[in-house]
Structure formats: C-alpha cells, structure tokens
Design a protein around this motif. Structure first.
Motif, short mmCIF file in Angstrom:
data_model
loop_
_atom_site.label_atom_id
_atom_site.label_comp_id
_atom_site.label_asym_id
_atom_site.label_seq_id
_atom_site.Cartn_x
_atom_site.Cartn_y
_atom_site.Cartn_z
N VAL A 30 0.86 -1.18 0.00
CA VAL A 30 0.00 0.00 0.00
C VAL A 30 0.90 1.23 0.00
O VAL A 30 1.71 1.43 0.91
CB VAL A 30 -0.94 0.02 1.22
CG1 VAL A 30 -1.88 1.22 1.15
CG2 VAL A 30 -1.75 -1.28 1.30
N GLY A 31 0.76 2.07 -1.04
CA GLY A 31 1.63 3.23 -1.21
C GLY A 31 1.31 4.36 -0.24
O GLY A 31 0.26 4.38 0.41
N ASN A 32 2.19 5.33 -0.20
CA ASN A 32 2.07 6.46 0.71
C ASN A 32 0.73 7.17 0.55
O ASN A 32 0.27 7.41 -0.55
CB ASN A 32 3.19 7.49 0.45
CG ASN A 32 4.56 6.90 0.68
OD1 ASN A 32 4.72 5.93 1.40
ND2 ASN A 32 5.56 7.48 0.03
N TYR A 33 0.13 7.51 1.68
CA TYR A 33 -1.08 8.34 1.75
C TYR A 33 -2.32 7.71 1.11
O TYR A 33 -3.28 8.42 0.79
CB TYR A 33 -0.83 9.75 1.17
CG TYR A 33 0.30 10.45 1.88
CD1 TYR A 33 0.13 10.91 3.18
CD2 TYR A 33 1.55 10.60 1.28
CE1 TYR A 33 1.18 11.51 3.86
CE2 TYR A 33 2.59 11.21 1.94
CZ TYR A 33 2.40 11.66 3.23
OH TYR A 33 3.43 12.26 3.91
N ALA A 34 -2.31 6.41 0.90
CA ALA A 34 -3.52 5.75 0.42
C ALA A 34 -4.57 5.72 1.53
O ALA A 34 -4.24 5.70 2.73
CB ALA A 34 -3.21 4.32 -0.03
N ASN A 35 -5.84 5.74 1.12
CA ASN A 35 -6.97 5.64 2.06
C ASN A 35 -7.78 4.41 1.69
O ASN A 35 -8.29 4.32 0.56
CB ASN A 35 -7.87 6.88 1.97
CG ASN A 35 -7.21 8.08 2.59
OD1 ASN A 35 -7.20 8.23 3.80
ND2 ASN A 35 -6.66 8.96 1.76
N VAL A 36 -7.91 3.49 2.61
CA VAL A 36 -8.64 2.24 2.36
C VAL A 36 -9.78 2.17 3.38
O VAL A 36 -9.53 2.01 4.58
CB VAL A 36 -7.71 1.03 2.52
CG1 VAL A 36 -8.49 -0.27 2.29
CG2 VAL A 36 -6.53 1.12 1.55
N PHE A 37 -11.02 2.32 2.90
CA PHE A 37 -12.17 2.35 3.80
C PHE A 37 -12.92 1.03 3.74
O PHE A 37 -13.76 0.81 2.87
CB PHE A 37 -13.11 3.50 3.43
CG PHE A 37 -12.48 4.86 3.59
CD1 PHE A 37 -12.38 5.44 4.85
CD2 PHE A 37 -11.99 5.55 2.50
CE1 PHE A 37 -11.81 6.69 5.01
CE2 PHE A 37 -11.42 6.80 2.65
CZ PHE A 37 -11.32 7.38 3.90
N GLY A 38 -12.57 0.13 4.65
CA GLY A 38 -13.35 -1.09 4.85
C GLY A 38 -13.23 -2.14 3.77
O GLY A 38 -13.99 -3.10 3.78
N ALA A 39 -12.31 -1.98 2.85
CA ALA A 39 -12.23 -2.89 1.71
C ALA A 39 -11.69 -4.27 2.10
O ALA A 39 -11.02 -4.43 3.12
CB ALA A 39 -11.35 -2.29 0.61
N THR A 40 -11.97 -5.23 1.21
CA THR A 40 -11.28 -6.52 1.26
C THR A 40 -10.22 -6.50 0.17
O THR A 40 -10.54 -6.29 -1.00
CB THR A 40 -12.26 -7.67 1.02
OG1 THR A 40 -13.20 -7.71 2.09
CG2 THR A 40 -11.52 -9.01 0.94
N ILE A 41 -8.98 -6.69 0.56
CA ILE A 41 -7.86 -6.66 -0.38
C ILE A 41 -7.17 -8.01 -0.30
O ILE A 41 -6.64 -8.38 0.75
CB ILE A 41 -6.89 -5.51 -0.05
CG1 ILE A 41 -7.64 -4.18 -0.14
CG2 ILE A 41 -5.69 -5.54 -0.99
CD1 ILE A 41 -6.82 -2.98 0.27
N GLU A 42 -7.20 -8.75 -1.40
CA GLU A 42 -6.67 -10.11 -1.38
C GLU A 42 -5.15 -10.13 -1.54
O GLU A 42 -4.51 -9.10 -1.82
CB GLU A 42 -7.35 -10.94 -2.49
CG GLU A 42 -8.85 -11.10 -2.24
CD GLU A 42 -9.54 -11.99 -3.26
OE1 GLU A 42 -10.75 -12.23 -3.10
OE2 GLU A 42 -8.88 -12.43 -4.24
N ASP A 43 -4.59 -11.33 -1.41
CA ASP A 43 -3.13 -11.51 -1.45
C ASP A 43 -2.51 -10.85 -2.67
O ASP A 43 -3.06 -10.89 -3.78
CB ASP A 43 -2.79 -13.01 -1.52
CG ASP A 43 -3.25 -13.79 -0.30
OD1 ASP A 43 -3.66 -13.18 0.70
OD2 ASP A 43 -3.17 -15.02 -0.37
N GLU A 44 -1.34 -10.27 -2.47
CA GLU A 44 -0.46 -9.79 -3.55
C GLU A 44 -1.03 -8.62 -4.34
O GLU A 44 -0.48 -8.25 -5.38
CB GLU A 44 -0.13 -10.95 -4.52
CG GLU A 44 0.58 -12.10 -3.83
CD GLU A 44 0.74 -13.32 -4.72
OE1 GLU A 44 0.88 -13.15 -5.94
OE2 GLU A 44 0.71 -14.43 -4.19
N ALA A 45 -2.12 -8.02 -3.87
CA ALA A 45 -2.62 -6.82 -4.55
C ALA A 45 -1.66 -5.66 -4.31
O ALA A 45 -0.91 -5.64 -3.32
CB ALA A 45 -4.01 -6.48 -4.07
#
Ligand SMILES: [Zn+2]
Length: 165
Positions: A30-45
């Motif tokens: 996950v790169g700098n200053y990203a915002n992730v609101f409640g997501a499902t993020i699978e392996d290696e994304a």
C-alpha cells in the motif's frame, strides 16, 4: 481502526489510512497516503500512492435532522480488490466495486463498476482498454505478452495458457 486484519509481509507506506473493517491478505503493498475504507484486499494486490478506496455511496457529515453521523448512520458498501490486482497512483475505487484478479487500473482512474480479471482499465469513468499480464505489462492484440506468457478467451474472460514460443 477496529476490525482490521492485515496479512503477513504486507507493506504500508507513510500516512496510509486503513479504515474499520478492512481485511488485507498476504504480500499486499500500500503506497504512501492511500486511504482504504473497509475494503477486502486479497493476497499480492498493489495499492498505489494516494489511492482512495471508498465505501459510502451517499456521504454526509450529518443526518437529515442535523445530528452528527456516526459509524452506524450510513450503509457500508466496501470494495473488493482481488488477488494480484494493481491500483495505480491516485486512482479512486468507488463503493462496492470488485476489481478482478490481476487487473491493472491506470493511475488517476475513477473505477465505478466491476472490473474483469486481467482487465487493463483507464480513465474517468474507467474503461477497459485491454488486458494485463500477471507480470504487469499490457497484452498485445493476440493476448500475448512481451514476457512470453499468453492468454486465451474462455467464457467471456481471459485465462493464462501455455507460453508463446
Ligand atoms: Zn507478461
């Protein structure tokens, strides 16, 4: 935040926000200053810098009666980023969107509908402009990659096949 799960060997950059309910598999970056609101993020994304993954289709600070909205006052519609997909820098993923496996979303895209596996997406709203290889490069019109991997259409989707010679 509460109810967050982060898998092994993930990398979170500077200033990243991981919202309530987010689930992240293994080997996610996950790169700098990203915002992730409640997501499902699978392996290696891969989530690029300043990406915003949203979960509220009707954002308001207050309820119609003027009271301050709390966490229970909106319908959460989290996005899903499937295994190995890449979201380019500053792209926006709208609530509820599913980004398919190994899809490639170009920098600055605004993704407002589901993305097929291996699709190469760009623009606002994002449109499919081709297909991406697992290596990250764009496939040619024969669904071959410069890395020698090859793909074929099966049931309206593409799947890897034996490498081109
Ligand atoms: Zn390739």
């Amino acid at each position: 935040m509460p109810d967050v799960s982060i898998g092994e060997q993930c990398t979170l950059g500077k200033g990243v926000f991981i919202g309530q309910g987010t689930t992240m598999g293994r080997l996610v970056k996950v790169g700098n200053y990203a915002n992730v609101f409640g997501a499902t993020i699978e392996d290696e994304a891969f989530i690029g810098p300043q990406v915003c993954i949203l979960q509220d289709r009707a954002p308001r600070s207050t309820n119609p009666d003027g009271t301050r909205k709390g966490h229970a006052d909106y319908v959460s519609l989290p996005a899903t980023i499937r295994r190995g997909a890449s979201i380019g820098a500053v792209a926006i993923i709208l609530p509820g969107v599913i980004v398919g496996r190994y899809a490639m979303v170009a920098a600055g895209s605004v993704v407002n509908k589901d993305v097929p596996d291996f699709a190469f997406m760009a623009g606002n709203p994002a449109r499919q402009i081709g297909y991406a290889c697992v290596c990250g490069q764009r496939l040619d019109e024969n669904l071959h990659c410069a890395c020698v991997r090859a793909y074929a259409v099966r049931d309206h989707a593409i799947v890897p096949v034996a490498a081109a010679k």
